[in-house]
Design a protein around this motif. Structure first.
Motif, PDB file in Angstrom:
ATOM      1  N   GLU A 163      -1.830   5.474   2.787  1.00  0.00           N
ATOM      2  CA  GLU A 163      -2.521   4.280   3.172  1.00  0.00           C
ATOM      3  C   GLU A 163      -1.957   3.513   4.512  1.00  0.00           C
ATOM      4  OE1 GLU A 163      -4.371   3.489  -1.372  1.00  0.00           O
ATOM      5  OE2 GLU A 163      -2.602   2.309  -0.532  1.00  0.00           O
ATOM      6  N   GLN A 164      -0.772   3.202   4.510  1.00  0.00           N
ATOM      7  CA  GLN A 164      -0.321   2.341   5.595  1.00  0.00           C
ATOM      8  C   GLN A 164      -0.350   3.433   6.894  1.00  0.00           C
ATOM      9  OE1 GLN A 164       4.090   1.762   4.559  1.00  0.00           O
ATOM     10  NE2 GLN A 164       3.298  -0.110   3.271  1.00  0.00           N
TER      11      GLN A 164
ATOM     12  N   SER B  78      -1.265   7.621  -3.351  1.00  0.00           N
ATOM     13  CA  SER B  78      -1.591   6.471  -3.713  1.00  0.00           C
ATOM     14  C   SER B  78      -0.536   6.042  -4.951  1.00  0.00           C
ATOM     15  CB  SER B  78      -2.948   6.285  -4.410  1.00  0.00           C
ATOM     16  OG  SER B  78      -2.944   6.768  -5.816  1.00  0.00           O
TER      17      SER B  78
ATOM     18  N   ALA C 121       0.926  -0.985   0.030  1.00  0.00           N
ATOM     19  CA  ALA C 121       0.065  -0.041  -0.075  1.00  0.00           C
ATOM     20  C   ALA C 121       1.090   1.262   0.161  1.00  0.00           C
ATOM     21  CB  ALA C 121      -0.915   0.040   1.274  1.00  0.00           C
ATOM     22  N   SER C 122       0.163   2.313  -0.285  1.00  0.00           N
ATOM     23  CA  SER C 122       1.033   3.630  -0.546  1.00  0.00           C
ATOM     24  C   SER C 122       1.225   3.979   1.044  1.00  0.00           C
ATOM     25  CB  SER C 122       0.142   4.734  -1.205  1.00  0.00           C
ATOM     26  OG  SER C 122      -0.830   4.836  -0.468  1.00  0.00           O
TER      27      SER C 122
ATOM     28  N   CYS D 185     -10.652  -2.303  -1.061  1.00  0.00           N
ATOM     29  CA  CYS D 185      -9.978  -3.886  -1.172  1.00  0.00           C
ATOM     30  C   CYS D 185     -10.655  -4.561   0.164  1.00  0.00           C
ATOM     31  CB  CYS D 185      -8.647  -3.766  -0.774  1.00  0.00           C
ATOM     32  SG  CYS D 185      -7.775  -2.362  -1.585  1.00  0.00           S
TER      33      CYS D 185
ATOM     34  N   LEU E 226      -8.990   2.109   0.890  1.00  0.00           N
ATOM     35  CA  LEU E 226      -8.589   0.818   1.762  1.00  0.00           C
ATOM     36  C   LEU E 226      -9.842  -0.105   2.073  1.00  0.00           C
ATOM     37  CD1 LEU E 226      -6.440   2.520   4.594  1.00  0.00           C
ATOM     38  CD2 LEU E 226      -5.860   0.972   2.838  1.00  0.00           C
TER      39      LEU E 226
ATOM     40  N   PRO F 140      -6.173  -3.557  -6.140  1.00  0.00           N
ATOM     41  CA  PRO F 140      -6.981  -2.367  -5.810  1.00  0.00           C
ATOM     42  C   PRO F 140      -7.334  -1.748  -6.968  1.00  0.00           C
ATOM     43  CG  PRO F 140      -4.811  -2.431  -4.821  1.00  0.00           C
ATOM     44  CD  PRO F 140      -4.869  -3.682  -5.343  1.00  0.00           C
TER      45      PRO F 140
ATOM     46  N   PHE G  52      -0.137  -6.133  -6.821  1.00  0.00           N
ATOM     47  CA  PHE G  52       0.208  -5.072  -5.845  1.00  0.00           C
ATOM     48  C   PHE G  52       1.296  -4.774  -6.674  1.00  0.00           C
ATOM     49  CE2 PHE G  52      -1.883  -8.350  -2.775  1.00  0.00           C
ATOM     50  CZ  PHE G  52      -2.854  -7.607  -2.792  1.00  0.00           C
TER      51      PHE G  52
END
Lengths: 871, 460
Positions: free
Chosen positions: A784-785, B299, A780-781, A839, A836, B94, B244
């Motif tokens: 996001e983390q 993102s 994740a980016s 997913c 988030l 995603p 991913f």
């Protein structure tokens, strides 16, 4: 018009003739020598006596069962009349796959002596329809030509496996000592003490006419054809059935082919026969041919002098090669004819009728909707067009239609229509619809009954051409069974060991044997076998988690049972399979069962009624039906009537139905079934345990069958892993398949043994079983983390597992500052949160709530922290 | 010499023409004119090319960073197409991670194989379009061109439809019938259909000796397998391809550069050299890097990057023919702006004052809901004690302002169902974050200082 006047709508009354000739005190039976059948509104009674050949009411009105009467008795109360019989079978009753054993085309009137011990030879005496003539023909002799169409010929014996020469002795009823002297040989048959069949026929046909007149139920739609109407099929159901057959697929047609005798002959044969009969007839009766007679009949709408005989007779004469045979002379004949003559005429209509029956099925829906009147019109139009187009043939047509007007010539055209392309067909169809208006007018003017009749009589000419053109025109069949187009290039065969292994490991490949289910196999086998042999019914419930081989085992059982049935170790049976998941509604189960059983289409309610009738009514020569119901739990309805019926039918005395049900849960009967359903299901249960690792290993080994592609350890690893997780054989096979792929890829890089090893299997296992959440979090980016971290921080602060976005966002901004990042604004924060959520790392409420949407984690906090820490 | 205006008109004119010609225009004009025209044409051509790339109108030549997945999927589908082996696979990733793009690339390559080209039937379904099995079945029948078998007869019932399709699929076998690829976009939505009939049947076909099929599911839900019913799940092969992105920022920058660069076969090499040079320079710029990093942090998917670059590319015009950092900064500003900040800028002073009063109430009562009366009191206190520039407003006027805020959904009633309460006393919540209010105040044009101070003060 039916060949046999069978299903009279009126009641038949059965009476014993004379005193009982014998009595069995032990069984409390009284034996009789003959029985008279009287039909309402008819003066003479038909009599059947021992040794005589009789017709028994059956499923198929065209072809009632044929048998020889051996005994007649009544039980103690004297109410129930029972007949003991020796059966004969028609070709259409012989199983389809066995028909070719005959090695020649069956004669249309041919029947076979039926020898099968498992067959019930007692029937209700009240199903007897009447007498029939049977002639024995020695094997070498040809079938007699020119005999009446009502006489059936016996040449061979059918013992469910093969056709054999029939010993003439067998034709004599030996079982019944009280029967009259045997009278089986051809010449002798005539000497049988039967009432003159022609007399009977006439009487019956008289009734028929009256019957059709009086039955108001014959609505115009129902009586779409005289063919079905005149048969006076007792139940509406039957006519509906026929209609549905008319629109159903090629199977039906195939079946019909076999029923209609003329179909199997070449055209010339038919013509020859027809001509033969005609000449014979003309010779005997010396009728003059008046061409105008027919016209008057086909146009006339008044019912006055139309009786059944009249309107039927044109049918027979409509075959293209008998143009001069008009209805008028038939009419005359009908009046002038002696009883025996009548019989001839009845026989004569046969071929045309067969053609008619067949044609009905080839018609497009428009045709069924449109009346025959329009068809005739259209045929006329087409014929006139053809006349114009085919100048060459103009002469001939002129000659043939000479002396007849428009209505008649259409029956000559057919032979020319052959030459036409399919475009004519289309035109016809067009005209058909155009003509509907006219038809309606006609309907309005005539009384319903007479129009029906005229319609039918008028229909034939149109039919005949279409019969001729049908093979020539590749019309899209209405119910052609759909299929996926075939490939242009053939599929490639597996090239190397790994590909071979992969093909063998595919779940779809049918294994040579089913290892590890021997016990279950044996149990099911014994159950079904015993039921089939006894001719009784029963239920069995099979449960087990997915992928434990339930369906495969049952299929295997059926396969081996069918094999032994082929070898005649056990009686024949039908196997039908339905699957709860493959239907849209539980009630569709009835429809599917009915369709697979009899090829009929019906609505669920109707199908349920038909099945109910089928399984509860006693019927001779019934095969046991083995019904497999997969995914039983999906047949659950509030009232549970589908399940109830499925389990209730086998308990009926005459059902001969074995029901095998499959579902996943062991306690399904206790959990979802109400008492009366569970009770009927009974206690015959079996549960398939999940496979142990040894069994899984054995399964793979047996599938691979000496194809050396796996290391022993690798196999053991897979089977242990799967056994620990689910015991699902499908999973096991899939993993192995994936491992071979991985091996193939890595094999090209390093020079390994070429076998699938531990590492490959490990990789495959990892791919399939490892949770993807952790890798998703790791990839994740940054934002996001951070957001996930903020969620956990907020959860800790609140001491709850739920927080609103606003609360988390505050934490998120604080964390951003700590990390030295520029804090995100609310929009960005929400975007991150939604991503988030999509997913399913987070569980979110609707985004309409904006700041106040509540957030939950879909992963454990530990997992999140573990994933983030490892970074 | 042309005036700039004329040149502009000309460029527009030729830009229109250019779209039709598409190839390099034949240079037949005088040297001076052709030079000017090529410049304008070059820009419009470059823009067209980049827009196509950024709007996902064209599949990229190779999926970026998805090589292993690409190979896996291609191999799988190739086996279905060539060997007739049934398969099922899920592509999980995603949103914006390139699932459809990957599949598109694989299918493109598959169809270029001679063996597969005419042998494969493709059925594409989307969970958002085929919302139940009935519609989905009809769509499958249509896409397989099976409806012509039944002539013009309209399908009767759902049940008939299902039986029809299953029969069709059952009749085929591994070696002779054409493989069918079922692509189920938004796979998770199919799992919500009644009984999962469609999924069960498709997967059952894929696990039995019938027509070879490949069932390809595309979804962004990681927990998609848990949605499947146990029987359906058992029939699924459990192959999952996860997308991913594990890109680092440096790789990300490379992608940006590659996405913005013009291809070597660009018709005007001089222009493309210039452009590519400017792009390289742009990527080395500190502010640009900062913007890209923020975007990257937000993102990793390329869709957000593309929308950023798209805005920047659109700003290129004849007057400045290269991509400058100002373009990117402006694009970033447009993209990253808070959605509510703009609304706040358009409010009147009175409405802003009400928002500040609400903010204070939130602070005082720790986020508990408030009603109009409370806000009005707070506002009156401010007018009486601190305000110099704002006069007293009548209560109806304040009420009107409050209702405007309600309409803008900056304030939302706690329980919308209850209407019995008088409007003044209906409980409300402020839909703004603390920070959003303060930021809006900073940027609000000509905001009175006393209002600002009131907002900054700890308690009203």
């Amino acid at each position: 018009m039916s060949r046999y006047i069978t299903r009279l709508r009126m009641r038949r009354t059965y009476k014993w003739n004379g005193r009982p000739v014998g009595e069995d005190r032990k069984l409390k039976r009284q034996y009789y020598e003959s029985m008279s059948i009287s039909v309402e509104g008819k003066t003479e009674d038909a009599t059947v006596s021992l040794g005589q050949y009789i017709l028994i009411e059956g499923d198929d009105d065209d072809n009632p069962f044929v048998a020889q009467l051996l005994k007649l008795y009544t039980d103690d109360s004297g109410k129930k009349k029972t007949a003991v019989l020796q059966w004969f079978v028609r070709m259409c009753e012989v199983p389809q796959n066995k028909r070719k054993l005959l090695g020649r085309d069956p004669h249309p009137q041919e029947i076979f002596f039926y020898q099968d011990r498992s067959c019930d030879n007692e029937v209700d005496g009240e199903t007897i329809l009447g007498a029939v003539q049977i002639e024995y023909v020695p094997v070498q002799d040809p079938f007699p030509v020119g005999k009446s169409r009502d006489i059936l010929f016996v040449k061979l014996l059918w013992d469910t496996k093969s056709f054999r020469a029939l010993d003439p002795e067998l034709m004599q009823p030996s079982q019944s000592p009280k029967s009259p002297p045997p009278s089986s040989r051809g010449p002798q048959t005539r000497a049988l003490p039967t009432p003159d069949p022609s007399v009977m026929k006439r009487a019956m046909s008289g009734i028929l006419t009256r019957g059709s007149m009086s039955t108001g139920k014959m609505s115009s739609s129902e009586a779409e054809s005289l063919h079905s109407a005149s048969k006076l099929s007792a139940a509406k159901a039957l006519s509906a059935k026929r209609r549905s057959q008319a629109v159903s697929g090629p199977q039906v047609r195939k079946k019909l082919d076999l029923c209609s005798p003329s179909k199997n002959m070449s055209r010339d044969d038919v013509l020859g026969e027809l001509l033969d009969e005609r000449s014979e007839k003309t010779l005997t009766s010396k009728l003059n041919t008046s061409p105008t007679g027919r016209i008057s009949i086909s146009i006339r709408l008044t019912p006055l002098n139309l009786n059944k005989e009249e309107c039927v007779s044109p049918l027979s004469s409509h075959s293209p090669d008998k143009p001069r045979m008009t209805a008028h002379d038939k009419d005359d004949a009908a009046r002038a004819r002696t009883p025996s003559r009548r019989k001839d005429s009845a026989a004569l209509r046969e071929p045309a009728l067969a053609a008619l029956a067949e044609e009905e099925h080839e018609d497009s829906p428009i045709n069924t909707a449109a009346t025959s009147r329009s068809k005739r019109k259209s045929a006329q139009l087409v014929s006139s067009r053809i006349k114009k187009q085919l100048n060459l043939l103009g002469n001939k047509i002129g000659l043939q239609s000479d002396g007849e007007d428009g209505d008649d010539d259409d029956c000559f055209i057919p032979s020319k229509i052959d030459l036409q392309s399919s475009s004519d067909e289309e035109e016809e169809a067009k005209i058909d619809s155009e003509d509907e208006l006219i038809v309606k007018k006609h309907r309005g003017s005539g009384t319903s009954r007479s129009t029906e009749k005229t319609r039918v009589s008028a229909r034939t000419p149109r039919k005949t051409p279409s019969k001729k053109t049908a093979p020539a025109t590749p019309r899209t069949p209405r119910h052609a069974t759909p299929s996926i187009p075939s490939r242009t290039a053939p599929a490639r065969k597996p090239g190397n060991v790994l590909e071979e292994a992969r093909a063998r490991l595919h779940v779809s490949s049918v294994p040579e044997s089913l290892p590890c289910r021997e016990q279950e196999f044996q149990d099911i086998y014994n159950f079904v076998e015993s039921k089939v042999i006894d001719g009784t019914g029963g239920c069995m419930y099979i449960s087990g988690v997915p992928g434990t081989g339930k369906t495969a085992t049952v299929h295997e059982v059926i396969r081996s049972l069918q094999q032994s049935a082929e070898q005649d170790e056990i009686p024949h049976f039908r196997f039908i399979e339905i699957n709860g998941m493959k239907m849209t509604d539980p009630h569709q189960a009835y429809v599917q069962i009915l369709q697979k059983l009899t090829d009929q289409k019906a609505t669920p309610d109707h199908a349920a009624a038909l099945l109910e009738k089928r399984f509860s009514a006693p019927a001779p020569k019934k095969e046991t039906v083995v019904l497999l119901v997969d995914e039983l739990d999906l047949l659950w309805t509030r009232k549970q009537n589908v399940m109830y019926n499925l389990f209730d039918w086998p308990t009926r005395r005459n059902a001969r139905l074995v029901v095998l049900t499959i579902a996943n849960t062991m306690d399904l009967p206790e959990r979802i079934m109400i008492n009366r359903v569970a009770s009927r299901l009974g206690l015959t249960r079996m549960s398939f345990q999940p496979y142990t690792f040894k069994q899984l290993q054995q399964i793979i080994t047996s599938r691979l069958n000496r194809v050396k592609a796996f290391e022993e350890d690798a196999l053991q690893l897979v089977s242990r892993k799967v056994a620990a997780l689910s015991g699902d054989a499908r999973r096991c096979l899939d993993i192995c398949r994936r491992a071979t792929e991985i091996c193939e890829h890595s094999g090209s890089q390093k020079n390994s043994s070429g076998l699938v090893g531990m590492s490959h299997v490990m990789e495959a296992l990892d791919e399939m079983f490892s949770s993807s959440y952790i890798s998703a979090i790791r990839c994740a980016s940054v934002q996001e983390q951070l957001f996930l971290r903020a969620v956990i921080a907020e959860f800790r602060r609140l001491g709850l597992e739920e927080a609103t976005f606003q609360q988390v966002f505050v934490q998120h901004q604080a964390l951003c500052r700590v990390e030295g990042l520029q804090p995100a604004n609310v929009s960005e924060g929400l975007t991150v949160c939604q991503r988030l959520g999509s997913c399913r790392l987070l569980l979110l409420e609707g985004s309409r709530l904006d700041l106040f949407l509540r957030i939950r984690l879909n992963v454990s906090q530990d997992d999140v922290l573990y994933a983030l820490k490892a970074d | 010499m042309w005036t700039p205006e004329i040149r502009h008109v000309a460029s527009r004119k030729y830009a229109g023409q250019w779209r039709e010609i598409t190839g390099p225009a034949p240079v037949k004009m005088s040297k001076r004119r052709s030079a000017a025209l090529t410049g304008a044409q070059g820009i419009s051509l470059a823009q067209k090319l980049l827009r196509e790339r950024l709007c996902h109108q064209k599949l990229p030549d190779q999926p970026v960073g998805l090589d292993s997945q690409y190979k896996y999927l291609l191999e799988l589908l190739r086996r279905t197409a060539v060997h007739g082996e049934s398969n099922s696979v899920l592509i999980v990733g995603p949103r914006g991670s390139g699932k459809t793009m990957l599949l598109g690339c694989v299918l493109r390559e598959l169809m270029s194989l001679k063996e597969a080209q005419k042998n494969v039937l493709l059925v594409e379904l989307n969970g958002l379009l085929q919302t139940d099995d009935k519609i989905a079945l009809k769509e499958i029948t249509r896409q397989l061109h099976l409806e012509n078998v039944v002539g013009d007869k309209v399908f009767g019932s759902f049940a008939e439809n299902l039986a029809f399709l299953l029969e069709a699929l059952k009749k085929g076998d591994k070696s002779s019938s054409r493989p069918v690829l079922f692509v189920l976009d938004e796979f998770d939505l199919f799992a919500h259909h009644k009984n999962q009939t469609l999924l069960y049947n498709l997967l059952d076909v894929s696990q039995s000796a019938q027509t070879p099929v490949a069932v390809l599911g595309l979804t962004c839900r990681l927990d998609v397998l848990e949605l499947l019913e146990k029987r359906v799940k058992s029939r699924f092969s459990h192959r999952q391809i996860h997308l991913f992105s594990s890109l680092s920022f440096a790789q990300y920058l490379d992608v940006v550069r590659a996405q913005l660069s013009l291809p070597p076969d660009f018709p005007d090499p001089k222009f493309s050299d210039e452009w590519n040079h400017s792009v390289t320079k742009l990527c080395e710029d500190k502010t640009v890097e900062e913007i890209l990093r923020r975007n990257f942090n937000g993102s990793k998917d390329f869709r957000s990057l593309h929308s950023l670059l798209f805005l920047a590319v659109s700003r290129v015009s004849v007057s400045h023919s290269t991509l400058r950092e100002a373009d990117l900064i402006e694009a970033w500003r447009l993209i990253s702006v808070d959605s509510k900040a703009n609304v706040l800028h358009g409010l009147s002073i009175l409405e802003l004052c009400l928002i500040i009063a609400m903010k204070h109430l939130n602070d005082t009562y720790d986020g508990e809901p408030f009603n109009f009366q409370m806000v009005h009191n707070e506002f009156k206190k401010f007018i009486q004690r601190k305000s110099h520039s704002i006069h007293k407003f009548e209560k109806p006027v304040v009420m009107k302002a409050f209702e405007h805020l309600l309409q803008l959904e900056l304030v939302r009633p706690v329980d919308s169902g209850v209407c019995k309460v008088q409007r003044e006393y209906q409980l409300m919540r402020l839909m703004l974050e603390h920070g959003q209010v303060m930021e809006a105040l900073q940027k609000y044009p000509q905001c009175p200082t006393d209002v600002k101070q009131w907002a900054l003060s700890a308690f009203g």
